[in-house]
Design a protein around this motif. Structure first.
Motif, PDB file in Angstrom:
ATOM      1  N   ALA A 169      35.592  44.313  47.980  1.00  0.00           N
ATOM      2  CA  ALA A 169      36.920  44.524  47.394  1.00  0.00           C
ATOM      3  C   ALA A 169      37.631  43.191  47.190  1.00  0.00           C
ATOM      4  CB  ALA A 169      37.756  45.429  48.305  1.00  0.00           C
ATOM      5  N   ASP A 170      37.480  42.289  48.186  1.00  0.00           N
ATOM      6  CA  ASP A 170      38.091  40.957  48.059  1.00  0.00           C
ATOM      7  C   ASP A 170      37.529  40.226  46.846  1.00  0.00           C
ATOM      8  OD1 ASP A 170      39.704  41.284  50.173  1.00  0.00           O
ATOM      9  OD2 ASP A 170      38.520  40.110  51.594  1.00  0.00           O
ATOM     10  N   TYR A 171      36.201  40.350  46.662  1.00  0.00           N
ATOM     11  CA  TYR A 171      35.541  39.685  45.549  1.00  0.00           C
ATOM     12  C   TYR A 171      36.078  40.221  44.222  1.00  0.00           C
ATOM     13  CZ  TYR A 171      31.801  38.388  42.355  1.00  0.00           C
ATOM     14  OH  TYR A 171      31.115  37.896  41.296  1.00  0.00           O
ATOM     15  N   LEU A 172      36.179  41.541  44.123  1.00  0.00           N
ATOM     16  CA  LEU A 172      36.698  42.150  42.887  1.00  0.00           C
ATOM     17  C   LEU A 172      38.132  41.694  42.614  1.00  0.00           C
ATOM     18  CD1 LEU A 172      35.583  45.876  42.796  1.00  0.00           C
ATOM     19  CD2 LEU A 172      34.791  43.974  41.415  1.00  0.00           C
ATOM     20  N   LEU A 173      38.946  41.708  43.658  1.00  0.00           N
ATOM     21  CA  LEU A 173      40.349  41.320  43.510  1.00  0.00           C
ATOM     22  C   LEU A 173      40.453  39.852  43.091  1.00  0.00           C
ATOM     23  CD1 LEU A 173      43.220  42.454  43.909  1.00  0.00           C
ATOM     24  CD2 LEU A 173      43.185  41.453  46.200  1.00  0.00           C
ATOM     25  N   VAL A 179      41.572  35.716  38.922  1.00  0.00           N
ATOM     26  CA  VAL A 179      41.198  34.518  38.156  1.00  0.00           C
ATOM     27  C   VAL A 179      41.156  34.846  36.662  1.00  0.00           C
ATOM     28  CG1 VAL A 179      39.329  32.888  37.706  1.00  0.00           C
ATOM     29  CG2 VAL A 179      39.977  33.419  40.059  1.00  0.00           C
ATOM     30  N   ALA A 180      40.571  36.011  36.334  1.00  0.00           N
ATOM     31  CA  ALA A 180      40.494  36.415  34.925  1.00  0.00           C
ATOM     32  C   ALA A 180      41.899  36.607  34.359  1.00  0.00           C
ATOM     33  CB  ALA A 180      39.689  37.707  34.799  1.00  0.00           C
ATOM     34  N   LEU A 181      42.780  37.217  35.160  1.00  0.00           N
ATOM     35  CA  LEU A 181      44.151  37.440  34.708  1.00  0.00           C
ATOM     36  C   LEU A 181      44.848  36.102  34.445  1.00  0.00           C
ATOM     37  CD1 LEU A 181      46.447  39.525  34.296  1.00  0.00           C
ATOM     38  CD2 LEU A 181      47.100  39.103  36.652  1.00  0.00           C
ATOM     39  N   ALA A 182      44.700  35.169  35.400  1.00  0.00           N
ATOM     40  CA  ALA A 182      45.321  33.858  35.240  1.00  0.00           C
ATOM     41  C   ALA A 182      44.803  33.196  33.961  1.00  0.00           C
ATOM     42  CB  ALA A 182      45.036  32.987  36.450  1.00  0.00           C
TER      43      ALA A 182
END
Lengths: 131, 350
Positions: A13-17, A22-25
């Motif tokens: 879950a941490d990895y997905l978040l 990063v993608a959002l940024a």
């Protein structure tokens, strides 16, 4: 068979978040960075400007005018002809140029001045880009 | 020395850390109102970022303003997006400022010791509306030009000081380039400065007093601010960003036609939606009421309403179910219905 390291639900879950953030940024910062790049502003449309009127300039005098967004100089030579160059004296390096040919007279500039084409059309002195 | 110790010596950050660890948000009925302020804050941050970007290309003169907006939307990469997001976030921000205000009102979050928090929040509401009013003119299009003309005329009808205010706002007798210059200065310098100071104060007070807990039956339960509430709020911000981007892309904010002072006012002209309830009220008031000019009476009524709004925590300060509380609730519900009703009427009636 060696046991592969266990991936916990929490670390998954941490990895997905993390990757999501990063993608959002990236998607936010990319357009903002592109926005800051100044768009190309059109250069002088026909590559020529009317620098002065006939009679504005006395022989052996000059006038600085704007060619597009850069200064250039128009010179009325002693022989009654007109010459136009990108500059005539470069203050940054104390370079001196010959006002007839554009050759370097003194100082460090490695190249002669770029010369514009000058034509007299009626009452206008028109300067055109030659190269 | 460790970095943590070095920073602790200079910044005393552990106090802030301990503070955040202990901060909690009550779990109550209608607990969603606790998120409204955060949404407003998010939209404000979006406005600051996109506003600064627009400043890179915008030219505040009557000659160049409209062309510079066209330049942004057609020549600058992603300029259409930045401009559209700025317009959409502005409108959403006004909506959420109102939602935040009514939310805080109906849970009674303005009571002791949060009276000053309420007053600073109400001032921020007025500032937000001024942001909207001044920003609307900056594209210098026909609608904005005439909306500003009408809007400043209404200010001019304020008793005694009206005409002086009108000249002060317009930078002269008419809406001209001087008005554009003033609105630009107000929009990008004066209001941001005021907002930053007031918002800092407002947020400081919220931290100082913690989240208010409305009167409720049952055990007092709460959720940790870090990380539970922060993560939920972050999720809402991400959704907010998604909604904003979708609106900006699918419904790009129109640039309009360049303002022409010689042209007649366009038919069916009305201000931005958040001013429509006031505009519609002024239209419906008869020209003369009890010997006073109707428009003046309406403006006086709205000024009184603004004062009452500021003074809410002073007028109603008892936690128990008192008569004042019932009157306040009734007035609040009336205000919501009146604003919604008048806005709808304003859009239905040509």
């Amino acid at each position: 068979m060696a046991k592969s390291p266990r991936i916990t639900r929490r670390s998954f879950a941490d990895y997905l978040l993390g990757t999501g953030l990063v993608a959002l940024a990236g998607t936010v910062l990319y357009p903002l960075a592109r926005y800051l790049i100044p768009p190309k502003v059109k250069e002088v449309a026909a590559g020529s400007v009317v620098a002065a009127k006939v009679g504005d300039l006395q022989p052996n005098s000059g006038k600085v005018f704007l060619f597009g967004s850069k200064p250039a100089i128009l010179i009325h030579t002693g022989q009654g002809t007109y010459k136009a160059f990108t500059a005539v004296w470069c203050a940054c390096h104390d370079g001196h140029y010959d006002t007839i040919s554009g050759q370097v007279l003194a100082g460090p500039p490695p190249r002669p001045l770029a010369e514009f084409g000058v034509t007299v059309k009626g009452n206008d002195i028109v300067v055109t880009r030659t190269a | 020395m460790h970095l943590g110790g070095w920073l602790e010596d200079r910044l005393r950050w552990r106090a802030a850390d301990a503070f955040l660890r202990h901060k909690a948000v009550p779990i109550v009925r209608h607990g969603y109102v606790y998120y409204f302020g955060g949404i407003t804050l998010f939209l404000f941050v979006v406005q600051v970022v996109t506003g600064l970007l627009l400043l890179m290309y915008y030219k505040p003169t009557a000659e160049a303003a409209h062309d510079s907006i066209r330049f942004i939307t057609s020549k600058v990469q992603f300029g259409w997006l930045v401009r559209s997001v700025h317009s959409w976030a502005a409108n959403l921000m006004v909506f959420w400022v109102f939602a935040h205000m009514f939310g805080a009102f109906f849970v009674g979050a303005y009571r002791r010791p949060r009276e000053v928090t309420w007053i600073s929040g109400t001032l921020l509401l007025f500032i937000t509306m001024t942001f909207g009013f001044t920003g609307y003119l900056l594209p210098w299009n026909t609608l904005a030009y005439f909306a500003t003309k009408v809007g400043t005329e209404i200010v001019g009808a304020v008793p005694l000081v009206g005409h002086g205010l009108l000249v002060l706002l317009r930078g002269g007798e008419d809406v001209t380039e001087a008005t554009l210059n003033r609105f630009f200065g107000i929009h990008v310098a004066i209001l941001p400065l005021l907002t930053t100071m007031l918002l800092g104060f407002h947020l400081f007070l919220v931290q100082l007093h913690g989240m208010s807990r409305p009167e409720s039956r049952g055990p007092a339960r709460s959720v940790a601010f870090v990380p539970n509430f922060v993560l939920r709020e972050a999720l809402i911000w991400v959704i907010g960003l998604g909604v904003l981007a979708t609106l900006a892309v699918l419904l790009p904010w129109p640039v309009g036609e360049r303002a022409d002072p010689l042209a007649p006012a366009p038919a069916g002209i009305r201000p931005e939606w958040y001013f429509v309830f006031m505009f519609q009220t002024l239209k419906l008031i008869p020209p003369h009421v009890l010997g006073i000019e109707g428009e003046r009476l309406g403006i006086l009524a709205f000024m009184l309403a603004a004062l009452v709004l500021l003074a809410v925590p002073l007028l109603e300060h008892d936690d128990r179910k008192t008569r004042a509380r019932r009157i306040a609730l009734a007035l609040g519900i009336f205000a919501v219905l009146y604003m919604a009703g008048m806005t709808i009427v304003g859009y239905l009636v040509p």
